[in-house]
Structure formats: C-alpha cells, structure tokens
Design a protein around this motif. Structure first.
Motif, PDB file in Angstrom:
ATOM      1  N   MET A  13       0.768  -1.146  -0.073  1.00  0.00           N
ATOM      2  CA  MET A  13       0.176   0.062   0.011  1.00  0.00           C
ATOM      3  C   MET A  13       0.969   1.290  -0.014  1.00  0.00           C
ATOM      4  O   MET A  13       1.930   1.280   0.577  1.00  0.00           O
ATOM      5  CB  MET A  13      -0.744   0.016   1.305  1.00  0.00           C
ATOM      6  CG  MET A  13      -1.827  -1.183   1.545  1.00  0.00           C
ATOM      7  SD  MET A  13      -3.194  -0.957   2.813  1.00  0.00           S
ATOM      8  CE  MET A  13      -1.796  -1.345   4.337  1.00  0.00           C
ATOM      9  N   ARG A  14       0.462   2.156  -0.785  1.00  0.00           N
ATOM     10  CA  ARG A  14       0.927   3.649  -0.465  1.00  0.00           C
ATOM     11  C   ARG A  14      -0.176   4.472   0.194  1.00  0.00           C
ATOM     12  O   ARG A  14      -1.161   4.608  -0.169  1.00  0.00           O
ATOM     13  CB  ARG A  14       1.496   4.396  -1.878  1.00  0.00           C
ATOM     14  CG  ARG A  14       2.335   5.591  -1.616  1.00  0.00           C
ATOM     15  CD  ARG A  14       1.426   6.499  -1.511  1.00  0.00           C
ATOM     16  NE  ARG A  14       1.094   7.207  -2.320  1.00  0.00           N
ATOM     17  CZ  ARG A  14      -0.236   7.576  -2.579  1.00  0.00           C
ATOM     18  NH1 ARG A  14      -1.037   7.605  -1.746  1.00  0.00           N
ATOM     19  NH2 ARG A  14      -0.810   7.933  -3.800  1.00  0.00           N
ATOM     20  N   ILE A  15       0.327   4.830   1.389  1.00  0.00           N
ATOM     21  CA  ILE A  15      -0.601   5.516   2.388  1.00  0.00           C
ATOM     22  C   ILE A  15      -0.257   6.955   2.481  1.00  0.00           C
ATOM     23  O   ILE A  15       0.759   7.322   2.605  1.00  0.00           O
ATOM     24  CB  ILE A  15      -0.752   4.831   3.423  1.00  0.00           C
ATOM     25  CG1 ILE A  15      -1.233   3.109   3.190  1.00  0.00           C
ATOM     26  CG2 ILE A  15      -1.788   5.266   4.706  1.00  0.00           C
ATOM     27  CD1 ILE A  15      -0.931   2.366   4.576  1.00  0.00           C
ATOM     28  N   ARG A  16      -1.273   7.741   2.445  1.00  0.00           N
ATOM     29  CA  ARG A  16      -1.329   9.261   3.109  1.00  0.00           C
ATOM     30  C   ARG A  16      -2.170   9.139   4.300  1.00  0.00           C
ATOM     31  O   ARG A  16      -3.315   9.331   4.197  1.00  0.00           O
ATOM     32  CB  ARG A  16      -1.739  10.290   1.962  1.00  0.00           C
ATOM     33  CG  ARG A  16      -1.001  10.122   0.847  1.00  0.00           C
ATOM     34  CD  ARG A  16      -1.195  11.383  -0.195  1.00  0.00           C
ATOM     35  NE  ARG A  16      -0.354  11.392  -1.454  1.00  0.00           N
ATOM     36  CZ  ARG A  16      -0.605  11.360  -2.624  1.00  0.00           C
ATOM     37  NH1 ARG A  16      -1.912  11.339  -2.736  1.00  0.00           N
ATOM     38  NH2 ARG A  16       0.291  11.267  -3.593  1.00  0.00           N
ATOM     39  N   PRO A  17      -1.529   9.049   5.487  1.00  0.00           N
ATOM     40  CA  PRO A  17      -2.532   8.769   6.651  1.00  0.00           C
ATOM     41  C   PRO A  17      -3.379  10.132   7.164  1.00  0.00           C
ATOM     42  O   PRO A  17      -4.625   9.735   7.665  1.00  0.00           O
ATOM     43  CB  PRO A  17      -1.632   8.512   8.170  1.00  0.00           C
ATOM     44  CG  PRO A  17      -0.036   9.032   7.121  1.00  0.00           C
ATOM     45  CD  PRO A  17      -0.252   9.055   5.560  1.00  0.00           C
ATOM     46  N   GLU A  18      -3.107  11.041   7.039  1.00  0.00           N
ATOM     47  CA  GLU A  18      -3.688  12.323   7.347  1.00  0.00           C
ATOM     48  C   GLU A  18      -5.131  12.094   6.632  1.00  0.00           C
ATOM     49  O   GLU A  18      -6.215  12.276   7.403  1.00  0.00           O
ATOM     50  CB  GLU A  18      -3.073  13.642   7.175  1.00  0.00           C
ATOM     51  CG  GLU A  18      -3.768  14.849   7.677  1.00  0.00           C
ATOM     52  CD  GLU A  18      -4.260  14.745   9.218  1.00  0.00           C
ATOM     53  OE1 GLU A  18      -5.145  14.947   9.728  1.00  0.00           O
ATOM     54  OE2 GLU A  18      -2.875  14.621   9.804  1.00  0.00           O
ATOM     55  N   PRO A  19      -5.260  12.396   5.275  1.00  0.00           N
ATOM     56  CA  PRO A  19      -6.595  12.251   4.656  1.00  0.00           C
ATOM     57  C   PRO A  19      -7.366  10.922   5.130  1.00  0.00           C
ATOM     58  O   PRO A  19      -8.733  10.926   4.661  1.00  0.00           O
ATOM     59  CB  PRO A  19      -6.304  12.642   3.375  1.00  0.00           C
ATOM     60  CG  PRO A  19      -5.087  12.167   3.202  1.00  0.00           C
ATOM     61  CD  PRO A  19      -4.300  12.440   4.456  1.00  0.00           C
TER      62      PRO A  19
END
Length: 261
Positions: free
Chosen positions: A132-138
């Motif tokens: 997974m490539r994750i952008r945790p804030e959104p």
C-alpha cells in the motif's frame, strides 16, 4: 532525491523468524530500490534487526485489538498520522519477495494523486493490503471508524475487508487507486495457474515486481527443500511435469540474497 519512507509490521512470534523476515526485507530493498530509503519496522516486541532498520514500538496500539479479529487488524494503525508521522509512505508485508527493480511499482504508487494505492485482491472482490501507498492524514477516517466500534460483514476478519467497507461507507472510492494487475502477484495463484498453463504462470512471475506469499505456506516453508518437494513438486511430478512452472529457485535466491545457493 528525497528519502523514501517504507514501513513494515512485525507482530508476535511469526514462526520464530520475525527478525529474519525483517532482515531479508531490508536486504531485498537494498538490492532493488534505486531510491534512498528508510525502513521502519513497527513491532510489538524487541527484535534483533539490521542496523539500517528503525524499530518503533507498536505494543500500545491496544485499541485495535478486537475479539475475533486477526492480528493483521493492527495495520489499521497505519492510517493514524499520530502513529506513522509521514505525509505518505509505502507499506510492505514481510511475507513477500521483491524479485526486480521497485521502480515500476514506485512510479505508480507515488505518481498517483489518490490517497491510497492498494492491491486488488486475487480471490474475491476487495482489497489486498500486502502493498500500500498510504497518506495517513486524509485517510484517518479508516482508523477512527474502527476505534469508534464500526463493524461490517467480512469474508476475512482482518484489516483489508474492513478498509474496503469503510471506504465504501464514506463514498471515498475516488480516493483509492489499484495497482495495475501484474505488478504484485500471488505465489499460490501462480502455482495453481502453472498446473493448467505453465507458460502463463512463468510469465506472471517474470512480469511481477513483488510475489506475495499469503496464507500457508510461507517463504521459509516453500524454500525448504523437504517441504517444497513433498508439498509442491510432488504434485507437478504426478502431472508429468519434470520442472516446476513457477521459478521457485529464483525466488529463493532473491529472498536469501543473490549470492545464496
């Protein structure tokens, strides 16, 4: 070029081989990731890891424990920016083999405008969270939903069906992109395909960046000569195939190191 954050998760005893699996992940990345990277291992216990691996204690993520759920549910902590303080990062399961240059996968993962890039599951409609490539804030709403007690009917009581259900409930499908088929392939699927079509099975593995070993057997079992003969090769021999349609020996060399026998 900025340093690429890569995250893995090592939970429990893991067949007594958790430290080894992390070390081999680091070595595969060192061979196949052309970008400078830092590997951060979130773990629930002290481990003997290579000097290049950063260790972060995740034993306190108790809010992610729920009766009937698998240990992999702790992956939902990756969607909490307080736990993983990167604007975006690549997550990799330990139970996989990186068999070639990471660049095609990284181009998709970090070239996407979507907040989550994830694998399309091989067995049923849904996600596979091995890469997974994750952008945790959104994406924090995924973590928050679990902590708030939300639950859904799941084929597998773990993180990935939960992620899919929450994304659908929040009408957030537009935030998700699937890796193109073929970048991440299932070892089991390749073996099963090989029993019907050896040429296709070989092409599946040759075209993949990552080969995922899900369920059983794991890599240390498949790559053990005794286990491999009695559990895998014997079936090939019964069907008249002198050579396995899946290049297991090549995958073994990648996992052990290019100089390993």
């Amino acid at each position: 070029m900025s340093t690429l954050p890569i995250v893995c998760l090592a939970l429990g005893d893991f067949y007594g081989l958790g430290d080894q699996y992390v070390g081999r992940m680091y070595d595969m990345l060192a061979r196949h990731c052309d970008r400078p990277f830092r590997l951060v291992c979130y773990t629930d216990r002290p481990r003997k890891l290579p000097a290049g691996v950063e260790s972060v204690d995740c034993s306190g993520w108790r809010e992610l424990d729920r009766p009937g759920m698998r240990a992999t549910t702790r992956k939902l902590g990756l969607f909490n920016p307080a736990y993983v303080p990167f604007a975006e990062f690549l997550y990799l399961d330990l139970t996989l083999v990186i068999r070639g240059s990471m660049q095609p996968l990284l181009d998709v993962a970090f070239g996407s405008e979507k907040d989550l890039v994830i694998v399309d599951d091989w067995h049923h409609e849904g996600y596979n969270s091995s890469v997974m490539r994750i952008r945790p804030e959104p994406l924090r709403f995924i973590y928050d939903a679990f902590v708030a007690g939300e639950s859904y009917a799941q084929k597998v009581a773990g993180d990935q069906d939960f992620i899919r259900a929450v994304v659908e409930k929040h009408s957030a499908q537009q935030r998700v992109e699937l890796f193109p088929p073929g970048l991440v392939v299932s070892y089991k699927n390749a073996v099963r395909t090989g029993r019907r079509n050896p040429v296709t099975a070989r092409a599946m593995v040759d075209g993949a960046v990552i080969v995922k070993f899900h369920g059983r057997p794991r890599m240390h079992e498949v790559f053990d000569p005794f286990h491999h003969f009695w559990r895998i090769r014997l079936r090939d021999l019964v069907h008249g195939r002198l050579r396995s349609p899946v290049p297991t020996a090549e995958l073994k060399r990648e996992w052990l190191g290019t100089d390993a026998s």
